[in-house]
Design a protein around this motif. Sequence first.
Motif, PDB file in Angstrom:
ATOM      1  N   GLU A 132       0.824  -1.202   0.000  1.00 53.32           N
ATOM      2  CA  GLU A 132       0.000   0.000   0.000  1.00 53.32           C
ATOM      3  C   GLU A 132       0.865   1.262   0.000  1.00 53.32           C
ATOM      4  N   GLU A 133       1.945   1.251   0.776  1.00 52.55           N
ATOM      5  CA  GLU A 133       2.830   2.409   0.817  1.00 52.55           C
ATOM      6  C   GLU A 133       3.525   2.619  -0.527  1.00 52.55           C
ATOM      7  N   ASN A 134       3.897   1.521  -1.185  1.00 53.23           N
ATOM      8  CA  ASN A 134       4.508   1.653  -2.503  1.00 53.23           C
ATOM      9  C   ASN A 134       3.528   2.210  -3.525  1.00 53.23           C
ATOM     10  N   ARG A 135       2.270   1.786  -3.455  1.00 52.23           N
ATOM     11  CA  ARG A 135       1.263   2.354  -4.362  1.00 52.23           C
ATOM     12  C   ARG A 135       1.099   3.851  -4.100  1.00 52.23           C
ATOM     13  N   TRP A 136       1.129   4.217  -2.855  1.00 51.89           N
ATOM     14  CA  TRP A 136       1.021   5.623  -2.475  1.00 51.89           C
ATOM     15  C   TRP A 136       2.199   6.403  -3.059  1.00 51.89           C
ATOM     16  N   LEU A 137       3.409   5.840  -2.920  1.00 50.33           N
ATOM     17  CA  LEU A 137       4.605   6.510  -3.411  1.00 50.33           C
ATOM     18  C   LEU A 137       4.561   6.697  -4.926  1.00 50.33           C
ATOM     19  N   THR A 138       4.006   5.723  -5.651  1.00 48.33           N
ATOM     20  CA  THR A 138       4.025   5.800  -7.114  1.00 48.33           C
ATOM     21  C   THR A 138       2.997   6.765  -7.682  1.00 48.33           C
ATOM     22  N   THR A 139       2.081   7.244  -6.869  1.00 47.85           N
ATOM     23  CA  THR A 139       1.068   8.160  -7.385  1.00 47.85           C
ATOM     24  C   THR A 139       1.159   9.560  -6.787  1.00 47.85           C
ATOM     25  N   SER A 140       1.916   9.732  -5.733  1.00 49.77           N
ATOM     26  CA  SER A 140       1.981  11.038  -5.070  1.00 49.77           C
ATOM     27  C   SER A 140       2.963  11.960  -5.778  1.00 49.77           C
ATOM     28  N   HIS A 141       2.563  13.235  -5.927  1.00 50.47           N
ATOM     29  CA  HIS A 141       3.510  14.248  -6.380  1.00 50.47           C
ATOM     30  C   HIS A 141       3.714  15.301  -5.302  1.00 50.47           C
ATOM     31  N   ARG A 142       3.305  14.968  -4.074  1.00 49.07           N
ATOM     32  CA  ARG A 142       3.498  15.879  -2.954  1.00 49.07           C
ATOM     33  C   ARG A 142       4.874  15.647  -2.336  1.00 49.07           C
ATOM     34  N   PRO A 143       5.745  16.639  -2.382  1.00 48.37           N
ATOM     35  CA  PRO A 143       7.128  16.460  -1.918  1.00 48.37           C
ATOM     36  C   PRO A 143       7.230  15.914  -0.496  1.00 48.37           C
ATOM     37  N   GLY A 144       6.399  16.438   0.421  1.00 45.23           N
ATOM     38  CA  GLY A 144       6.481  15.970   1.798  1.00 45.23           C
ATOM     39  C   GLY A 144       6.125  14.511   1.939  1.00 45.23           C
ATOM     40  N   GLU A 145       5.103  14.057   1.208  1.00 45.53           N
ATOM     41  CA  GLU A 145       4.698  12.652   1.266  1.00 45.53           C
ATOM     42  C   GLU A 145       5.789  11.749   0.696  1.00 45.53           C
ATOM     43  N   ILE A 146       6.363  12.160  -0.430  1.00 38.85           N
ATOM     44  CA  ILE A 146       7.416  11.355  -1.057  1.00 38.85           C
ATOM     45  C   ILE A 146       8.606  11.200  -0.110  1.00 38.85           C
ATOM     46  N   ALA A 147       9.057  12.310   0.460  1.00 37.38           N
ATOM     47  CA  ALA A 147      10.201  12.259   1.374  1.00 37.38           C
ATOM     48  C   ALA A 147       9.882  11.430   2.603  1.00 37.38           C
ATOM     49  N   SER A 148       8.668  11.555   3.115  1.00 36.36           N
ATOM     50  CA  SER A 148       8.275  10.796   4.302  1.00 36.36           C
ATOM     51  C   SER A 148       8.274   9.295   4.030  1.00 36.36           C
ATOM     52  N   LEU A 149       7.740   8.903   2.882  1.00 38.50           N
ATOM     53  CA  LEU A 149       7.680   7.476   2.550  1.00 38.50           C
ATOM     54  C   LEU A 149       9.072   6.896   2.328  1.00 38.50           C
ATOM     55  N   VAL A 150       9.918   7.638   1.617  1.00 36.38           N
ATOM     56  CA  VAL A 150      11.286   7.153   1.387  1.00 36.38           C
ATOM     57  C   VAL A 150      12.026   7.020   2.714  1.00 36.38           C
ATOM     58  N   SER A 151      11.876   8.012   3.584  1.00 37.62           N
ATOM     59  CA  SER A 151      12.540   7.958   4.893  1.00 37.62           C
ATOM     60  C   SER A 151      12.042   6.770   5.705  1.00 37.62           C
ATOM     61  N   ARG A 152      10.748   6.559   5.673  1.00 35.84           N
ATOM     62  CA  ARG A 152      10.157   5.437   6.414  1.00 35.84           C
ATOM     63  C   ARG A 152      10.723   4.107   5.926  1.00 35.84           C
ATOM     64  N   GLY A 153      10.775   3.945   4.609  1.00 38.96           N
ATOM     65  CA  GLY A 153      11.303   2.700   4.068  1.00 38.96           C
ATOM     66  C   GLY A 153      12.763   2.495   4.397  1.00 38.96           C
ATOM     67  N   LEU A 154      13.571   3.537   4.252  1.00 40.45           N
ATOM     68  CA  LEU A 154      14.997   3.420   4.551  1.00 40.45           C
ATOM     69  C   LEU A 154      15.243   3.100   6.025  1.00 40.45           C
ATOM     70  N   GLN A 155      14.468   3.710   6.897  1.00 41.51           N
ATOM     71  CA  GLN A 155      14.616   3.419   8.326  1.00 41.51           C
ATOM     72  C   GLN A 155      14.348   1.949   8.609  1.00 41.51           C
ATOM     73  N   ARG A 156      13.344   1.386   7.979  1.00 38.34           N
ATOM     74  CA  ARG A 156      13.032  -0.033   8.183  1.00 38.34           C
ATOM     75  C   ARG A 156      14.130  -0.928   7.613  1.00 38.34           C
ATOM     76  N   VAL A 157      14.627  -0.564   6.430  1.00 38.57           N
ATOM     77  CA  VAL A 157      15.697  -1.358   5.817  1.00 38.57           C
ATOM     78  C   VAL A 157      16.936  -1.350   6.706  1.00 38.57           C
ATOM     79  N   LEU A 158      17.336  -0.170   7.162  1.00 45.02           N
ATOM     80  CA  LEU A 158      18.539  -0.064   7.978  1.00 45.02           C
ATOM     81  C   LEU A 158      18.363  -0.714   9.342  1.00 45.02           C
ATOM     82  N   ALA A 159      17.150  -0.619   9.903  1.00 47.83           N
ATOM     83  CA  ALA A 159      16.893  -1.262  11.199  1.00 47.83           C
ATOM     84  C   ALA A 159      16.989  -2.778  11.080  1.00 47.83           C
ATOM     85  N   GLU A 160      16.595  -3.306   9.933  1.00 44.36           N
ATOM     86  CA  GLU A 160      16.681  -4.762   9.733  1.00 44.36           C
ATOM     87  C   GLU A 160      18.125  -5.204   9.521  1.00 44.36           C
TER      88      GLU A 160
END
Length: 266
Positions: free
Chosen positions: A232-260
């Motif tokens: 669902e988050e990836n679908r959100w990322l692929t359709t959003s053109h809102r800078p804040g949403e894009i940055a938030s989603l990328v940050s969220r994903g990277l935090q999870r990747v690095l935490a793992e």
Amino acid sequence: DLARLGLLETHYRVAIGELTRSVLLAGGGIIYGGRLDPDGYTTFMLRELQRYARRDRPLLACLAWDVHRAMSPTELADFRRELGLFGRLVCLDPDGRPLPDHVLGDRTEASDVDSVPGDDRARALAGLRRYMADHQVGRVFLGGRREGFEGSMPGVLEELLITLERGQPTYLAGGFGGVTYDVARLLGVHDGQWPIGAEAITDPRYAAGLDALRALVDSDRYTGLNNGLTDEENRWLTTSHRPGEIASLVSRGLQRVLAERWPRRP
């Protein structure tokens, strides 16, 4: 697709600025391969670094062989001085290997880049993209031109293939259309029911690149986007053109990747 979506390049720049800031504030670094035009994206990122006073050289600016050949030694030296404590500049040979400073210093003037054959430019760009992949944790994709590009295929598509082949975290911010939108649809990240519709592909190099992507996806080398986001988050990322949403989603994903990868010890 910016004009079709009612957007300007300013919206695109704001998104890049938000992504840059989110990475910097989280203590990360930025790698970018482009030209050193005064109004270009490399210079734009440097301005963001200067605003946030990160002086641990978090920007790695990479120049392909044909790009830095078109610059004089004075121009390169001036940019290195401007980077200072904010980043590093790496100039690459035609195969994507860093050139030592003394080799660059032997040049006395810029070369005529128009004299470089197209095949050599494509080789240099591919080398640049492999070098960047060697030094990146993940990559964010936005936009991407379908025609008028240099190289064997659109740059965004070639970078995507390299990133996916290595299983690195891949973020498809498709809200600005272009190649990134086409790729998100091809990968099935979303159903494509979005009111822009890609133009018919007229450049055979783009069609061949998409065929290479399909072949990769159908092979056992493809392991997905590996970006820490839910479907669902990836679908959100692929359709959003809102800078804040894009940055938030990328940050969220990277935090999870690095935490793992590097979980905190109790």
